[in-house]
Write a protein that holds these residues in place. Structure first.
Motif, mmCIF file in Angstrom:
data_model
loop_
_atom_site.group_PDB
_atom_site.id
_atom_site.type_symbol
_atom_site.label_atom_id
_atom_site.label_comp_id
_atom_site.label_asym_id
_atom_site.label_seq_id
_atom_site.Cartn_x
_atom_site.Cartn_y
_atom_site.Cartn_z
ATOM 1 N N ASN A 155 1.147 -88.407 85.349
ATOM 2 C CA ASN A 155 0.069 -87.909 84.543
ATOM 3 C C ASN A 155 1.212 -87.415 83.374
ATOM 4 O O ASN A 155 2.151 -86.562 83.771
ATOM 5 N N PRO A 156 1.206 -87.892 82.154
ATOM 6 C CA PRO A 156 0.007 -88.726 81.426
ATOM 7 C C PRO A 156 0.454 -90.166 81.474
ATOM 8 O O PRO A 156 -0.463 -90.750 81.013
ATOM 9 N N TYR B 70 -4.756 -92.543 83.623
ATOM 10 C CA TYR B 70 -4.488 -92.276 82.250
ATOM 11 C C TYR B 70 -4.051 -93.414 81.378
ATOM 12 O O TYR B 70 -3.233 -94.202 81.958
ATOM 13 N N CYS C 295 -1.452 -85.005 72.522
ATOM 14 C CA CYS C 295 -0.330 -84.771 73.519
ATOM 15 C C CYS C 295 0.693 -83.691 73.005
ATOM 16 O O CYS C 295 1.974 -83.778 73.950
ATOM 17 N N THR D 174 -5.573 -79.822 78.535
ATOM 18 C CA THR D 174 -6.688 -80.629 79.121
ATOM 19 C C THR D 174 -7.932 -79.904 79.269
ATOM 20 O O THR D 174 -8.894 -80.363 79.150
ATOM 21 N N SER E 245 -4.549 -74.272 78.851
ATOM 22 C CA SER E 245 -4.444 -75.666 79.134
ATOM 23 C C SER E 245 -4.945 -76.503 78.086
ATOM 24 O O SER E 245 -6.184 -76.603 78.059
ATOM 25 N N ARG F 31 -3.711 -88.956 75.066
ATOM 26 C CA ARG F 31 -4.348 -89.550 76.580
ATOM 27 C C ARG F 31 -5.819 -89.712 76.682
ATOM 28 O O ARG F 31 -6.384 -88.819 76.513
ATOM 29 N N LYS G 134 -2.101 -77.594 91.516
ATOM 30 C CA LYS G 134 -1.797 -76.453 90.568
ATOM 31 C C LYS G 134 -1.239 -75.211 91.017
ATOM 32 O O LYS G 134 -0.026 -74.778 90.844
ATOM 33 N N PHE H 200 2.020 -82.068 75.660
ATOM 34 C CA PHE H 200 2.818 -82.802 76.714
ATOM 35 C C PHE H 200 4.158 -83.123 76.243
ATOM 36 O O PHE H 200 4.827 -84.003 76.723
ATOM 37 N N TRP I 43 2.933 -83.352 82.121
ATOM 38 C CA TRP I 43 1.705 -82.628 82.281
ATOM 39 C C TRP I 43 1.841 -81.292 81.838
ATOM 40 O O TRP I 43 2.646 -80.530 82.384
ATOM 41 N N SER J 268 -8.301 -90.360 79.657
ATOM 42 C CA SER J 268 -8.514 -90.381 81.338
ATOM 43 C C SER J 268 -9.648 -91.358 81.198
ATOM 44 O O SER J 268 -10.449 -91.299 80.882
#
Ligand code: PMP
Ligand code: GLU
Length: 398
Positions: free
Chosen positions: A174-175, A324, A363, A15, A13, A373, A100, A366, A124, A375
């Motif tokens: 998201n995002p 975001y 991203c 993120t 991932s 992105r 998730k 993404f 996402w 946050s």
């Protein structure tokens, strides 16, 4: 030895990777500002923490029923009825280890090898990975900023094949932070009903809305036909600042719920018993802390957007919800920072972190190469510091 070919082709991932890097730098004593993982900086509200402590002290520390304790599943049904206008029976609810996990269970329950899932980009990062892990094929559909990054009927028609099984929808997103209007939802619902598809509606950010003209509408509430093919995902991580407790849930048509139950009973048994008690308090207890946190996020949203607007070469839409800011950095591509050329958002993010100790998520994973992105689920002070650094970084581009 050859390990799973399917898994070897999937990256971890993005993120979580950026967040881990920022944490490592912080641990090494660096003053890093992390606009990284979407994780509220607030403490879990006191009444919810106390419910967890009470659960431990009263010995509520054993396995529960696989889909979760009945009080919590009933409370979730009441919440879905009162907030979202959808009537579920507790047998249709499975409490999982975070939203998730609820999503992962869902994809495993509905997909056969090669089944296609339409995922609007930007998306996402974990949706496509989860679909692949479940043996499905993500079909990425690129949406446009001028359409608020929403899917249109034409997009759906272009992506549809006889293998299409489901459409993923996340609102607030998201995002992008955008919220689907009733018209957007109706178009998706009509298409899903016409083509006999499932809709996976991720509503994890439903309580975090800042645009006064927008409200959250659950696609499953539009009519009976779409309700019968909607799988609603939600949880307590974002609204109640409970990311580490790992409680999410899925509300699904009976046949899908049955399959998810089978998976969960073999692969996880149940979500953490103590955290289920805390989630019960979150959902049924006083809700004022949710609004207080939302107000803080709204202030941060206004501030970060205002700051971003002052910076040349980058642009963003004003977020309507979630936490975001989705920033187009294509205006910086081709420019150089201390001699190194920026070719895409990954270069931008690396240079920003290495030189200004400010972490953002590039991203590409993404589905958008030229976006980052940010946050803003961090303190206003940190946002200010981070945006000062971002502005300085961009001003030093040549
Ligand atoms: N859906 C979206 C859109 C998210 O951003 C996240 C972030 N973690 C999740 C689901 C998963 O949340 P959880 O922490 O409950 O697993
Ligand atoms: N959903 C959050 C994010 O997008 C948390 C990290 C993750 O689960 O991906 O940053």
């Amino acid at each position: 030895m050859e390990l799973s070919r399917k898994i070897m082709s999937i990256r971890p991932s993005a993120t979580l990777a950026v967040t881990a890097k920022a944490k490592d730098l912080k641990a090494a004593g660096k003053d890093v500002i992390a606009f990284a993982a979407g994780e509220p900086d607030f403490d879990t509200p006191e009444n919810i923490r106390q419910a967890g402590i009470d659960a431990i002290n009263s010995g509520f520390t054993r396995y529960t029923a696989a889909p979760g304790i009945i009080e919590l599943r009933k409370a979730i049904c009441d919440k879905l009825k009162n907030d979202n206008n959808m009537e579920y029976d507790p047998s249709q609810i499975i409490v999982c280890n975070g939203a998730k996990h609820a999503l992962a269970n869902t994809f495993m329950a509905i997909l056969n090898d090669g089944d296609e899932v339409i995922i609007p980009a930007p998306f996402w990062v974990s949706y496509s990975a989860m679909v692949e892990i479940a043996g499905g094929k993500p079909v990425i559909v690129y949406t446009k900023a001028e359409n608020n990054f929403m899917l249109s009927k034409e997009d759906l028609e272009g992506a549809y094949t006889d293998k299409t099984k489901a459409i993923v929808l996340v609102s607030p997103s998201n995002p992008t932070g955008m919220i689907a209007s009733r018209e957007n939802l109706q178009a998706i619902a009509d298409f899903a009903v016409e083509k006999d598809l499932l809709v996976i509606a991720d509503e994890i950010y439903e309580k975090l809305i800042y645009n006064k003209n927008k409200k959250h509408i659950s696609i499953g509430s539009l009519n009976k036909e779409i309700f019968d093919r909607t799988i609603t995902i939600n949880g307590v991580s974002k609204s109640y600042a409970m990311t580490g407790w790992r409680i999410g849930y899925v509300a699904a048509p009976p046949a899908v719920a049955k399959c998810i139950n089978v998976i969960q009973s073999h692969m996880a048994s149940n979500a953490n018993a103590i955290a289920q008690k805390a989630a019960l308090e979150a959902i049924t207890g006083p809700q004022d802390s949710v609004e207080l946190m939302r107000q803080q996020f709204e202030k941060r949203c206004d501030y970060i957007f205002e700051r971003e607007e002052e910076i040349p070469y980058i642009s963003a839409l004003k977020p309507e919800g979630a936490f975001y800011l989705f920033v187009d950095i294509s205006g910086t591509c081709g420019k150089k920072y201390k001699g190194t050329e920026i070719k895409n958002a990954a270069d931008f993010a690396t240079l920003l972190l290495d030189n200004k100790l400010t972490a953002v998520v590039p991203c590409a994973d993404f589905g958008m190469e030229n976006y980052i992105r940010l946050s803003y689920a961090i303190s206003l002070d940190d946002i200010k510091k981070g945006m000062d650094r971002l502005a300085e970084f961009v001003s030093e581009l040549e």
